[in-house]
Design an enzyme around this catalytic site. Structure first.
Site, PDB file in Angstrom:
ATOM      1  N   GLU A 161      -3.523  -9.709   3.302  1.00 15.93           N
ATOM      2  CA  GLU A 161      -4.273  -9.510   4.550  1.00 15.93           C
ATOM      3  C   GLU A 161      -5.392 -10.533   4.721  1.00 15.93           C
ATOM      4  O   GLU A 161      -5.766 -10.862   5.850  1.00 15.93           O
ATOM      5  CB  GLU A 161      -4.866  -8.097   4.593  1.00 15.93           C
ATOM      6  N   GLU A 201       0.834  -1.204   0.000  1.00 11.48           N
ATOM      7  CA  GLU A 201       0.000   0.000   0.000  1.00 11.48           C
ATOM      8  C   GLU A 201       0.871   1.258   0.000  1.00 11.48           C
ATOM      9  O   GLU A 201       0.560   2.242  -0.678  1.00 11.48           O
ATOM     10  CB  GLU A 201      -0.928  -0.019   1.212  1.00 11.48           C
TER      11      GLU A 201
END
Length: 266
Positions: free
Chosen positions: A146, A124
């Site tokens: 995740e 990210e």
């Protein structure tokens, strides 16, 4: 210039230009690969805030210490020890989103140099860089794993990643590739990441040297990739303020979106 626990910054004069290249290096705790400990997020934000106010800086290189990781994701030990309810998770996510957005909005080119894995929050962060260079190595992998922890990306990965892929690949393929990355959790090797537009350039040699050469060219006004990348990100950030209109029936045959809604909101 800056020497913190999780972040160091050095300024190098650019030959033939009256400006400097800032190198922001992410480092881990006690010799471990770099991870996103809570303090690391704030130290990264402070470094970029100080660099934005320094007129000497023509461009910034963002990289990880060593050859294992650009940034290996969230510090899971701290996550499990300190985050016990939704309110605590929201604070971390909100602050990281604000800091990451400020990096993407940095007024001079930010070059991400990928020397190892960039996973989860590390990926990210990498997507905030205007131009991304990776070493051609089996060590280099990017992704959003995740889902393996029962969560989804919380530092704007569901938004910035999706929009970057849509801009590169078009609405249908871009959205499907984003869903695949977020819901599958697998790691993408360097050539596949480049094909998706998540890596701009792959080098066989020294990626930091290549970043430096690009910065020198940018400072002299003779190298276009960084100027073009910075302007392109500025334009898409303006466009991202408007909702993306999805074609009717785009995901009609895809079972994954209802699963996501049921899993995380049901």
């Amino acid at each position: 210039f800056i020497d913190e626990k999780y972040v160091t910054v050095r300024l190098d004069a650019l030959p033939g230009a009256p400006t400097h290249l800032a190198r922001v290096t992410l480092r881990g705790d006690a010799g471990r690969p770099p991870t996103l400990a809570r303090d690391a997020v704030y130290q990264i934000g402070d470094a970029f805030n100080r660099l934005a106010q320094d007129a000497r800086v023509a461009a910034v290189v963002l990289t990880g210490e060593g050859s294992v990781a650009f940034l290996a994701g969230q510090d899971l030990r701290q996550l499990y020890d300190e985050v016990h309810d939704a309110a605590a998770a929201h604070v971390i996510a909100r602050d990281a989103q604000r800091i990451f957005d400020s990096i993407e909005a940095f007024p001079r080119p930010v070059i991400g140099v990928v020397n190892g894995v960039a996973l989860g929050g590390g990926h990210e962060l990498l997507t905030c860089a205007h131009y991304r260079i990776a070493v051609r190595s089996p060590r280099v992998r990017v992704g959003q794993p995740e889902i393996d922890l029962g969560i989804i990306p919380g530092f704007a990965g569901t938004q910035r990643l999706t929009r970057l892929l849509i801009d590169r690949l078009g609405i249908e393929r871009g959205l499907l590739e984003a869903l695949e990355m977020i819901l599958n959790g697998r790691h993408y090797e360097v050539d596949e990441a480049q094909a998706l537009g998540l890596i701009d350039e792959v080098v066989d040699g020294n990626a930091l040297q290549r970043a430096g050469a690009l910065a020198i060219g940018y400072a002299r006004g003779s190298e276009r990739p960084l100027a073009a990348a910075l302007e392109a990100r500025r334009l898409v950030r303006e466009a991202w303020r408007r909702p993306v209109e999805l074609p009717k029936g785009l995901l009609a045959g895809d079972a994954r979106p209802p699963i996501v809604v049921h899993t995380f909101h049901g």
